[in-house]
Design a protein around this motif. Structure first.
Motif, PDB file in Angstrom:
ATOM      1  N   LEU A  14       0.918  -1.125   0.242  1.00 50.79           N
ATOM      2  CA  LEU A  14       0.154  -0.084  -0.035  1.00 50.79           C
ATOM      3  C   LEU A  14       0.870   1.227   0.193  1.00 50.79           C
ATOM      4  N   ARG A  15       2.320   1.094   0.472  1.00 50.79           N
ATOM      5  CA  ARG A  15       3.082   2.140   0.610  1.00 50.79           C
ATOM      6  C   ARG A  15       3.778   2.506  -0.671  1.00 50.79           C
ATOM      7  N   GLY A  16       3.240   1.555  -2.029  1.00 57.74           N
ATOM      8  CA  GLY A  16       4.229   1.461  -3.284  1.00 57.74           C
ATOM      9  C   GLY A  16       4.999   0.486  -3.580  1.00 57.74           C
ATOM     10  N   ASP A  17       5.302  -0.308  -2.597  1.00 61.45           N
ATOM     11  CA  ASP A  17       6.226  -1.374  -2.728  1.00 61.45           C
ATOM     12  C   ASP A  17       5.709  -2.615  -3.561  1.00 61.45           C
ATOM     13  N   ALA A  18       5.330  -2.625  -4.720  1.00 66.26           N
ATOM     14  CA  ALA A  18       4.869  -3.617  -5.610  1.00 66.26           C
ATOM     15  C   ALA A  18       5.430  -5.045  -5.354  1.00 66.26           C
ATOM     16  N   GLN A  19       6.846  -4.901  -5.286  1.00 65.86           N
ATOM     17  CA  GLN A  19       7.472  -6.211  -4.963  1.00 65.86           C
ATOM     18  C   GLN A  19       7.003  -7.013  -3.618  1.00 65.86           C
ATOM     19  N   SER A  20       6.348  -6.274  -2.591  1.00 73.98           N
ATOM     20  CA  SER A  20       5.986  -6.997  -1.800  1.00 73.98           C
ATOM     21  C   SER A  20       4.580  -7.626  -1.797  1.00 73.98           C
ATOM     22  N   PHE A  21       3.922  -7.330  -2.994  1.00 72.74           N
ATOM     23  CA  PHE A  21       2.501  -7.983  -3.187  1.00 72.74           C
ATOM     24  C   PHE A  21       3.113  -9.434  -3.877  1.00 72.74           C
ATOM     25  N   SER A  22       4.098  -9.318  -4.518  1.00 75.33           N
ATOM     26  CA  SER A  22       4.441 -10.632  -5.215  1.00 75.33           C
ATOM     27  C   SER A  22       4.900 -11.835  -4.058  1.00 75.33           C
ATOM     28  N   ASP A  52      -6.935 -13.235 -12.507  1.00 75.06           N
ATOM     29  CA  ASP A  52      -7.931 -12.041 -12.154  1.00 75.06           C
ATOM     30  C   ASP A  52      -8.003 -11.894 -10.759  1.00 75.06           C
ATOM     31  N   THR A  53      -7.810 -13.102  -9.821  1.00 71.67           N
ATOM     32  CA  THR A  53      -7.989 -12.676  -8.477  1.00 71.67           C
ATOM     33  C   THR A  53      -7.085 -11.958  -7.844  1.00 71.67           C
ATOM     34  N   PHE A  54      -5.778 -12.200  -8.418  1.00 69.68           N
ATOM     35  CA  PHE A  54      -4.491 -11.257  -7.817  1.00 69.68           C
ATOM     36  C   PHE A  54      -4.672 -10.071  -8.434  1.00 69.68           C
ATOM     37  N   VAL A  55      -5.176  -9.904  -9.535  1.00 68.56           N
ATOM     38  CA  VAL A  55      -5.197  -8.431 -10.229  1.00 68.56           C
ATOM     39  C   VAL A  55      -6.478  -7.726  -9.048  1.00 68.56           C
ATOM     40  N   LYS A  56      -7.566  -8.362  -8.972  1.00 66.70           N
ATOM     41  CA  LYS A  56      -8.739  -7.640  -7.961  1.00 66.70           C
ATOM     42  C   LYS A  56      -8.129  -7.327  -6.662  1.00 66.70           C
ATOM     43  N   ALA A  57      -7.502  -8.219  -6.297  1.00 74.07           N
ATOM     44  CA  ALA A  57      -6.888  -8.255  -4.839  1.00 74.07           C
ATOM     45  C   ALA A  57      -5.673  -7.071  -4.930  1.00 74.07           C
ATOM     46  N   TYR A  58      -4.967  -7.028  -5.452  1.00 77.51           N
ATOM     47  CA  TYR A  58      -3.882  -5.939  -5.678  1.00 77.51           C
ATOM     48  C   TYR A  58      -4.933  -4.521  -5.975  1.00 77.51           C
TER      49      TYR A  58
END
Length: 194
Positions: A14-22, A52-58
């Motif tokens: 949520l603070r912008g670190d997209a790598q954490s979502f991976s 789609d699930t991970f895109v929606k979750a993100y």
């Protein structure tokens, strides 16, 4: 990964670190795929639903309040995403019915399964689970393999916990019938006596 660890990566994302979502994707990708596969019945459809699930979750991560586990939240997205996928493509959840003219003692079946080699048991169980309907298969997977509580499953599938408990009881009976049909009575009785 604990809820605390999940929240750590959610906050970083949520603070912008997209790598954490991976990291969250790696943690839950197998179960999200499994839930999607149990509903859609094909690998290709399940892969599409999982993506789609991970895109929606993100994109919806900011709406995750932490009132339930992150796993519960994402499995719910996967489950309803799979149902929506079927609806969008004019498909239905596959269900099967099992009929049996007589009852068999479930403890005898358990005893039989205990005697088989692990490889044979896994094969028999996998084949038996494939004969369940999609919703039944999802319930078994979430409760027995992912060890989620009835309340967590209730949140994912939007079904009252008591209803889930009854359905799991019926599914166990259905699995007993399936196993009975897979195993010859002689095999059951011979293993049951040992």
């Amino acid at each position: 990964m604990s809820n605390h660890q999940d929240q750590y990566y959610i906050d970083k994302t949520l603070r912008g670190d997209a790598q954490s979502f991976s990291i969250l994707i790696d943690r839950y990708k197998h179960m999200v795929f499994t839930v999607a596969f149990k509903v859609t019945s094909t690998r290709e459809n399940a892969e599409e639903v999982a993506q789609d699930t991970f895109v929606k979750a993100y994109h919806s991560l900011a709406t995750f309040k932490g009132e339930s586990k992150f796993s519960t939240w994402i499995y719910k997205i996967a489950y309803y995403g799979a149902l929506d996928y079927l609806k969008k493509n004019n498909r239905r959840i596959k269900t099967s019915t099992i009929t049996s003219d007589h009852d068999i003692n479930i403890s005898e079946l358990t005893s039989v399964l205990d005697q088989f080699e692990l490889r044979d048991r896994k094969k028999i169980i996998k084949e038996s689970l494939e004969q369940l309907g999609a919703e039944e298969s999802v319930l078994v997977t979430l409760h027995y393999f992912k060890e989620l509580s009835l309340q967590e499953i209730s949140e994912i599938m939007n079904i009252p916990a008591n209803t889930i408990k009854v359905r799991l009881f019926r599914i166990r009976k259905k699995l007993a019938d399936i196993l009975e049909n897979k195993l010859t009575p002689e095999t059951i009785k011979s293993y049951g006596r040992k």
